[in-house]
Every structure is written in structure tokens, then in C-alpha cells.
Design a protein around this motif. Structure first.
Motif, PDB file in Angstrom:
ATOM      1  N   ARG A 181      -0.733  13.045   3.111  1.00  0.00           N
ATOM      2  CA  ARG A 181      -2.162  12.700   3.259  1.00  0.00           C
ATOM      3  C   ARG A 181      -2.349  11.196   3.170  1.00  0.00           C
ATOM      4  O   ARG A 181      -3.095  10.596   3.950  1.00  0.00           O
ATOM      5  CB  ARG A 181      -2.979  13.405   2.182  1.00  0.00           C
ATOM      6  CG  ARG A 181      -4.488  13.336   2.428  1.00  0.00           C
ATOM      7  CD  ARG A 181      -5.279  14.183   1.438  1.00  0.00           C
ATOM      8  NE  ARG A 181      -4.739  15.529   1.330  1.00  0.00           N
ATOM      9  CZ  ARG A 181      -4.261  16.032   0.198  1.00  0.00           C
ATOM     10  NH1 ARG A 181      -4.247  15.323  -0.911  1.00  0.00           N
ATOM     11  NH2 ARG A 181      -3.796  17.250   0.173  1.00  0.00           N
ATOM     12  N   ALA A 182      -1.651  10.556   2.248  1.00  0.00           N
ATOM     13  CA  ALA A 182      -1.752   9.098   2.113  1.00  0.00           C
ATOM     14  C   ALA A 182      -1.268   8.408   3.383  1.00  0.00           C
ATOM     15  O   ALA A 182      -1.879   7.442   3.856  1.00  0.00           O
ATOM     16  CB  ALA A 182      -0.934   8.624   0.911  1.00  0.00           C
ATOM     17  N   ARG A 226      -8.329  15.306  -8.097  1.00  0.00           N
ATOM     18  CA  ARG A 226      -7.369  14.207  -8.135  1.00  0.00           C
ATOM     19  C   ARG A 226      -6.408  14.308  -6.972  1.00  0.00           C
ATOM     20  O   ARG A 226      -6.075  13.295  -6.342  1.00  0.00           O
ATOM     21  CB  ARG A 226      -6.594  14.224  -9.452  1.00  0.00           C
ATOM     22  CG  ARG A 226      -7.287  13.558 -10.606  1.00  0.00           C
ATOM     23  CD  ARG A 226      -6.277  13.133 -11.657  1.00  0.00           C
ATOM     24  NE  ARG A 226      -5.507  14.261 -12.165  1.00  0.00           N
ATOM     25  CZ  ARG A 226      -5.853  14.971 -13.242  1.00  0.00           C
ATOM     26  NH1 ARG A 226      -6.954  14.663 -13.914  1.00  0.00           N
ATOM     27  NH2 ARG A 226      -5.108  15.978 -13.650  1.00  0.00           N
ATOM     28  N   SER A 227      -5.930  15.522  -6.694  1.00  0.00           N
ATOM     29  CA  SER A 227      -4.957  15.702  -5.620  1.00  0.00           C
ATOM     30  C   SER A 227      -5.551  15.352  -4.263  1.00  0.00           C
ATOM     31  O   SER A 227      -4.838  14.959  -3.352  1.00  0.00           O
ATOM     32  CB  SER A 227      -4.453  17.142  -5.606  1.00  0.00           C
ATOM     33  OG  SER A 227      -3.747  17.424  -6.787  1.00  0.00           O
ATOM     34  N   ALA A 277       0.627  15.242  -0.912  1.00  0.00           N
ATOM     35  CA  ALA A 277      -0.106  14.023  -1.238  1.00  0.00           C
ATOM     36  C   ALA A 277       0.410  12.829  -0.435  1.00  0.00           C
ATOM     37  O   ALA A 277      -0.367  12.022   0.072  1.00  0.00           O
ATOM     38  CB  ALA A 277      -0.005  13.733  -2.740  1.00  0.00           C
ATOM     39  N   LEU A 279       1.322  13.455  -8.770  1.00  0.00           N
ATOM     40  CA  LEU A 279       0.491  14.627  -8.495  1.00  0.00           C
ATOM     41  C   LEU A 279       1.342  15.886  -8.407  1.00  0.00           C
ATOM     42  O   LEU A 279       2.561  15.812  -8.187  1.00  0.00           O
ATOM     43  CB  LEU A 279      -0.296  14.402  -7.194  1.00  0.00           C
ATOM     44  CG  LEU A 279      -1.344  13.280  -7.265  1.00  0.00           C
ATOM     45  CD1 LEU A 279      -1.936  13.016  -5.884  1.00  0.00           C
ATOM     46  CD2 LEU A 279      -2.439  13.635  -8.256  1.00  0.00           C
ATOM     47  N   PRO A 280       0.720  17.082  -8.551  1.00  0.00           N
ATOM     48  CA  PRO A 280       1.486  18.341  -8.576  1.00  0.00           C
ATOM     49  C   PRO A 280       2.254  18.615  -7.283  1.00  0.00           C
ATOM     50  O   PRO A 280       3.331  19.200  -7.329  1.00  0.00           O
ATOM     51  CB  PRO A 280       0.406  19.392  -8.823  1.00  0.00           C
ATOM     52  CG  PRO A 280      -0.722  18.668  -9.463  1.00  0.00           C
ATOM     53  CD  PRO A 280      -0.710  17.292  -8.885  1.00  0.00           C
ATOM     54  N   LEU A 337      -6.951  10.936  -4.935  1.00  0.00           N
ATOM     55  CA  LEU A 337      -6.012   9.861  -5.261  1.00  0.00           C
ATOM     56  C   LEU A 337      -5.144   9.415  -4.076  1.00  0.00           C
ATOM     57  O   LEU A 337      -4.883   8.216  -3.919  1.00  0.00           O
ATOM     58  CB  LEU A 337      -5.131  10.264  -6.447  1.00  0.00           C
ATOM     59  CG  LEU A 337      -5.820  10.194  -7.810  1.00  0.00           C
ATOM     60  CD1 LEU A 337      -4.854  10.605  -8.929  1.00  0.00           C
ATOM     61  CD2 LEU A 337      -6.361   8.807  -8.082  1.00  0.00           C
ATOM     62  N   PRO A 338      -4.662  10.330  -3.221  1.00  0.00           N
ATOM     63  CA  PRO A 338      -3.878   9.850  -2.066  1.00  0.00           C
ATOM     64  C   PRO A 338      -4.670   8.961  -1.115  1.00  0.00           C
ATOM     65  O   PRO A 338      -4.074   8.296  -0.261  1.00  0.00           O
ATOM     66  CB  PRO A 338      -3.450  11.151  -1.371  1.00  0.00           C
ATOM     67  CG  PRO A 338      -3.454  12.164  -2.455  1.00  0.00           C
ATOM     68  CD  PRO A 338      -4.615  11.794  -3.323  1.00  0.00           C
ATOM     69  N   VAL A 395      -6.490   6.464  -2.116  1.00  0.00           N
ATOM     70  CA  VAL A 395      -6.645   5.136  -2.729  1.00  0.00           C
ATOM     71  C   VAL A 395      -5.943   4.025  -1.937  1.00  0.00           C
ATOM     72  O   VAL A 395      -6.546   2.968  -1.701  1.00  0.00           O
ATOM     73  CB  VAL A 395      -6.166   5.168  -4.193  1.00  0.00           C
ATOM     74  CG1 VAL A 395      -6.039   3.756  -4.756  1.00  0.00           C
ATOM     75  CG2 VAL A 395      -7.131   6.000  -5.042  1.00  0.00           C
ATOM     76  N   PRO A 396      -4.674   4.201  -1.507  1.00  0.00           N
ATOM     77  CA  PRO A 396      -4.048   3.116  -0.735  1.00  0.00           C
ATOM     78  C   PRO A 396      -4.818   2.766   0.532  1.00  0.00           C
ATOM     79  O   PRO A 396      -4.983   1.585   0.860  1.00  0.00           O
ATOM     80  CB  PRO A 396      -2.654   3.668  -0.416  1.00  0.00           C
ATOM     81  CG  PRO A 396      -2.387   4.652  -1.499  1.00  0.00           C
ATOM     82  CD  PRO A 396      -3.707   5.285  -1.778  1.00  0.00           C
ATOM     83  N   LEU A 436       2.425   1.973  -3.320  1.00  0.00           N
ATOM     84  CA  LEU A 436       1.389   2.561  -4.185  1.00  0.00           C
ATOM     85  C   LEU A 436       1.191   4.037  -3.844  1.00  0.00           C
ATOM     86  O   LEU A 436       1.064   4.876  -4.743  1.00  0.00           O
ATOM     87  CB  LEU A 436       0.067   1.808  -3.998  1.00  0.00           C
ATOM     88  CG  LEU A 436      -1.158   2.397  -4.717  1.00  0.00           C
ATOM     89  CD1 LEU A 436      -0.960   2.399  -6.231  1.00  0.00           C
ATOM     90  CD2 LEU A 436      -2.425   1.619  -4.358  1.00  0.00           C
ATOM     91  N   VAL A 491       1.471   7.189  -6.408  1.00  0.00           N
ATOM     92  CA  VAL A 491       0.365   8.143  -6.599  1.00  0.00           C
ATOM     93  C   VAL A 491       0.839   9.563  -6.297  1.00  0.00           C
ATOM     94  O   VAL A 491       0.586  10.506  -7.054  1.00  0.00           O
ATOM     95  CB  VAL A 491      -0.824   7.770  -5.703  1.00  0.00           C
ATOM     96  CG1 VAL A 491      -1.841   8.898  -5.658  1.00  0.00           C
ATOM     97  CG2 VAL A 491      -1.487   6.484  -6.194  1.00  0.00           C
ATOM     98  N   SER A 508      -7.948  18.720 -11.410  1.00  0.00           N
ATOM     99  CA  SER A 508      -6.635  18.479 -10.807  1.00  0.00           C
ATOM    100  C   SER A 508      -6.733  18.516  -9.292  1.00  0.00           C
ATOM    101  O   SER A 508      -6.117  17.712  -8.597  1.00  0.00           O
ATOM    102  CB  SER A 508      -5.650  19.536 -11.309  1.00  0.00           C
ATOM    103  OG  SER A 508      -4.410  19.377 -10.666  1.00  0.00           O
ATOM    104  N   TYR A 544       0.840  -1.209   0.000  1.00  0.00           N
ATOM    105  CA  TYR A 544       0.000   0.000   0.000  1.00  0.00           C
ATOM    106  C   TYR A 544       0.873   1.258   0.000  1.00  0.00           C
ATOM    107  O   TYR A 544       0.576   2.242  -0.679  1.00  0.00           O
ATOM    108  CB  TYR A 544      -0.900   0.038   1.246  1.00  0.00           C
ATOM    109  CG  TYR A 544      -1.805  -1.140   1.434  1.00  0.00           C
ATOM    110  CD1 TYR A 544      -2.062  -1.647   2.706  1.00  0.00           C
ATOM    111  CD2 TYR A 544      -2.424  -1.764   0.348  1.00  0.00           C
ATOM    112  CE1 TYR A 544      -2.893  -2.733   2.907  1.00  0.00           C
ATOM    113  CE2 TYR A 544      -3.255  -2.860   0.536  1.00  0.00           C
ATOM    114  CZ  TYR A 544      -3.487  -3.341   1.818  1.00  0.00           C
ATOM    115  OH  TYR A 544      -4.304  -4.419   2.013  1.00  0.00           O
ATOM    116  N   LEU A 569      -3.446   5.946   5.886  1.00  0.00           N
ATOM    117  CA  LEU A 569      -2.983   4.568   6.104  1.00  0.00           C
ATOM    118  C   LEU A 569      -2.781   4.305   7.595  1.00  0.00           C
ATOM    119  O   LEU A 569      -3.132   3.238   8.101  1.00  0.00           O
ATOM    120  CB  LEU A 569      -1.685   4.311   5.340  1.00  0.00           C
ATOM    121  CG  LEU A 569      -1.846   3.910   3.871  1.00  0.00           C
ATOM    122  CD1 LEU A 569      -0.492   3.846   3.177  1.00  0.00           C
ATOM    123  CD2 LEU A 569      -2.561   2.571   3.739  1.00  0.00           C
TER     124      LEU A 569
END
Lengths: 310, 149
Positions: free
Chosen positions: A105-106, B15-16, A102, A96-97, B19-20, B22-23, A88, A92, B12, A85, A110
Motif C-alpha cells: 500500500r505504501a 493504524r494498518s 502495508a 504492522l501486523p 500508517l502506510p 505516511v511516506p 520510512l 512502518v 489496529s 520515504y 508513493l
């Protein structure tokens, strides 16, 4: 310039990405072609930064990690899934910009999933956790807890070994380690009258209670701390709780892979002015590595290093 | 007539933001699937990606495989054959009917290759549970498969 070709702010994502690359190299997978591909790709990427920050590379690494899990399923441990994960998440974020934001945040979400699901298992799904049976048995059978049991619960090595022999279940080869009197057929609830009782002490029961509720409440608290909006919780509290959890957990139960992943996620949530926090995470990664990989770590645990029982 | 599309900057931004996640969404889906399998097929809570490690004594070391071979009127208990050790380990972790059937077929084939003519192979997956106050161990049958020749 597209995000694919732009090297991200080194302070934001370089550190967690490099640490993840190192972790992949330290986490062998028993599927040989997956392992070979991972080692080759990550080694080349660590030596060639433009590749290291390519989102395509990390999506390929995610596919390889996923194949490794699927091929060995259901045997892989939780950290194998979490590593997939996280890989991934890096792919991702790099696409992204603002990769730093990002990735942070991921990492946050998690961590929320990991800690809240772990809490759900302990507090709701499990039938033998809250009543103390889990730690009651594991303190006597899991060799990683031997030092804690002998130092804090007032049992000597002979008592632990005797208890382990009493509690040990048959292994997967079908050979019963226990004596034939335990083999009384399916769904047996017959008391084992010829077995000696466990030499538990009051300190043992206290230790079981502290570990049972302490672990559950700590994991629940961390899950909630990262779930709540950032502006509600001081950064010191969030990062401090995660660092403290890793310190107390992974120096006693050396699961280096899982510990590293939690710490890397913590690093990815730091910002430019949090250098001390980043250094703390990196030092904790090194400590977890020492405890997990060096030969003496199985004899000199964190408790002994702190002088407990000396 | 097509509806006007959102400006690229809004897409955009979406997505920003999304998308983060998704995991974590993937992790949640896998965890839900793992929980389901622990209830339907006795998957060990320590496995399957549900973060159930260190929550229960139901782990690999508390599960075992028992195999009986019936040869005419004689029934004998056998150890897991060496060529089937990995398969047995997987079956103990996730004792689905298919896995137990395949393990029984493997045992049957090996017995026949060894010159025996078994009429039945019985495979059981058992788990050791512990009494609440005394921690007295007791064995519980999780699943059984009987293969008739």
C-alpha cells in the motif's frame, strides 16, 4: 509473537527489503558520518536477518537518510528524497501486523505521488516543457541523449557539438563558456546575430514532439493506473506499464537509483502467485545496474544494443 | 466520565490503513514546499524533492553566478573564489537573499584577506532561457545582492 520479533513472509517483503539494502550500499552520500553509519548498519543487517526485519532498524535508517538530505539541502536529487520515504515505508510496514500488505500500500501511494507530481511539473508548472523547448535543448546539450540525437534525429556528432557550444550556459564558477557577445547584461532579449542557427532537421522536431508528449502521457498514465482501485486495472497492465517505463527510461538516461526504487516498489506490490512478475522486476534491476554502472554503458546505450542505427 | 475507547482491533485496523500512507503524505508535503520555493526564491525545479526533474531547462547547468567587486572607482568582475565554490553552487540552486548575502560576505572577506579594500561586492544569479522557436539562448537575472562595506 509481536511483529517486531516475527520474521515476515519471505515472499512478501524479504525481496524488496533486501533490494533496498543493496540500493543503500550502492548509493553513497557525501556526508561521511551518515554514509559510515548506513554502510555499517545495512551490511550487518543483510548478514543477520532478524536485524534486517526490525522496524527499529529501518526507522534509524530513515533518520540517517533524512539527515543526509537535510545536511546537503537543497543539492540532493529527487531519488535521495524518494529513498528516504521508501526506507520510512519499510519501517512502518514492519511495525504492522501484515507487513506485506502495508508495504504494498505504501509503494502504491508513493508511486502515485511521484508520477502525478512529475506530470504536474511537465504539464502545468513548467513554462518550457509543452512547447518542446526542454527536449529541444536537452537533446543537444545533455550527453546522455547524444546517441539518441545522432541515431534518431539525423544529426552528426559535429552538429551536436556545435549546437551544444551555442546553447551552453555559464557554469556555476562564474566563468562564461560562451563568447563575450552573449554577455549583454541582465534580462537580455537581444538576438545573437553573430551565432549560427541550430542545425535542426524535421526528424529532430519529430523526436522532440514524441519525447515531450510521450513522456508526459506515460507518466500521467502510470500515475492514474496506480491511483485507480486494483480491481479496476488488470495486474498485468499495472506492472507492465511500470516495467516498460523503466526499460525505456533508465536504459537511455541511466539514473540507477531512481530506477531501482520504482522497480522495488513494483516488487513490493506483487503477491505470492506472481513469481514471473517478480523475476521481471529483478531482471530489470540488473539491467538498469548494468547500464548505469559499467564503463561501456556510456558508449553502448540501449539503442545501439537494439541495433538502432547499425 | 470518559467516553469508551474503540476496541483494540479497530484501532489496529485504522493504524494498518493509515500508517502506510505516511511516506506518501510526507512526499506530498515536501513537494508542495518545493513548488512554493520555486516561486518565491527561484529554487531550481530539479531540486528540493518536488519531482520536477526533466520538466524544464532550469537546472544547475543553466544557472550561473556573477560577482563584481568595486574598489574605489574601479569595478572588476571576479571568478567565484575556490573556497566559496560549494557555497556558490548552493546559492545558484536556491538564490535566497540570505544565501546571496553570505556569498557576498565571503567574497568581501577573501578580498580583504588578500589586502584589497573593496567598498562593494555585487552578486548576481542568472539563468539561461531559450526562445520558443529558435532556442536562442538569453540570460535572465534571477536575483542580485549588493553588499556595501
Amino acid at each position: 509473537m509481536s511483529p517486531v520479533h516475527r520474521l515476515p513472509d519471505a515472499r512478501e517483503v524479504a525481496l524488496p527489503i533486501r533490494l533496498t539494502g543493496i540500493l543503500i550500499l550502492l548509493s553513497p552520500i557525501s556526508v561521511w558520518y551518515v554514509q559510515a553509519a548506513l554502510v555499517i548498519l545495512v551490511t550487518v543487517a543483510l548478514l543477520h536477518p532478524p536485524l534486517l526485519f526490525s522496524w527499529r532498524l529501518w526507522l534509524v535508517l530513515f533518520l540517517l537518510e533524512a539527515i543526509g538530505v537535510i545536511r546537503r539541502w537543497p543539492i540532493p536529487d529527487n531519488h535521495d528524497y524518494l529513498l528516504a520515504y521508501w526506507v520510512l515505508a519499510i519501517g512502518v510496514a514492519l511495525a504492522l501486523p501484515d507487513p506485506g500488505s502495508a508495504l504494498g500500500r505504501a509503494a502504491r501511494w508513493l508511486l502515485v505521488v511521484v508520477f502525478l507530481w512529475a506530470s504536474l511539473w511537465k504539464g502545468v508548472f513548467s513554462s518550457d516543457y509543452l512547447d518542446g523547448r526542454f527536449y529541444g535543448v536537452q537533446l543537444l546539450t545533455d550527453t546522455r541523449f547524444t546517441d539518441m540525437t545522432t541515431l534518431l534525429a539525423g544529426l552528426d556528432d559535429a552538429q551536436v557539438l556545435e549546437s551544444r557550444a551555442y546553447l551552453t550556459a555559464p557554469d556555476s564558477t562564474g566563468i562564461d563558456r560562451a563568447a563575450p557577445t552573449l554577455d549583454v547584461g541582465p534580462d537580455s532579449a537581444a538576438p545573437q546575430a553573430n551565432r549560427s542557427p541550430l542545425p535542426v532537421t524535421a526528424r529532430f522536431h519529430i523526436l522532440v514532439g514524441v519525447l515531450t508528449w510521450g513522456t508526459l502521457l506515460a507518466e500521467l498514465a502510470i500515475g492514474i493506473l496506480f491511483l485507480l482501485p486494483r480491481r479496476w486495472i488488470p495486474e498485468l497492465v499495472r506492472h507492465g506499464s511500470l516495467l516498460a517505463f523503466c526499460l525505456f527510461t533508465y536504459t537511455i538516461v541511466p539514473i540507477g537509483g531512481f530506477g531501482w526504487l520504482l522497480l522495488i516498489m513494483g516488487v513490493s506490490m506483487t503477491r505470492g502467485n506472481q513469481q514471473v512478475t517478480r523475476i521481471a522486476y529483478v531482471l530489470m534491476c540488473l539491467l538498469v545496474t548494468l547500464v548505469t554502472h559499467l564503463p561501456w554503458s556510456h558508449k553502448v546505450t540501449g539503442l545501439r544494443l537494439l541495433g538502432v542505427g547499425s | 466520565m470518559h467516553a469508551p475507547t474503540a476496541p483494540p482491533s479497530s484501532r489496529s485496523q485504522h493504524r494498518s490503513v493509515l500508517l502506510p500512507l505516511v511516506p506518501a503524505a510526507l512526499a506530498t508535503l515536501v513537494a508542495i514546499g518545493q513548488w512554493t520555493l520555486t516561486r518565491t526564491d527561484h529554487l531550481s525545479p530539479w531540486k528540493g524533492g518536488g519531482f520536477g526533474m526533466f520538466s524544464t531547462n532550469d537546472r544547475a547547468t543553466s544557472r550561473g553566478i556573477r560577482i563584481w567587486v568595486v574598489d574605489g572607482e574601479r569595478e572588476r568582475r571576479v571568478d567565484v573564489p575556490s573556497p566559496l565554490l560549494a557555497q556558490a553552487g548552493t546559492a545558484a540552486t536556491l538564490p535566497s537573499p540570505d544565501r546571496l548575502r553570505e556569498l557576498a560576505q565571503g567574497v568581501m572577506s577573501l578580498e580583504q584577506a588578500g589586502g584589497d579594500r573593496p567598498t562593494q561586492v555585487r552578486v548576481q544569479v542568472v539563468r539561461t532561457d531559450y526562445a520558443v522557436h529558435t532556442l536562442a539562448p538569453r540570460r535572465r537575472l534571477l536575483r542580485e545582492h549588493v553588499l556595501e562595506r
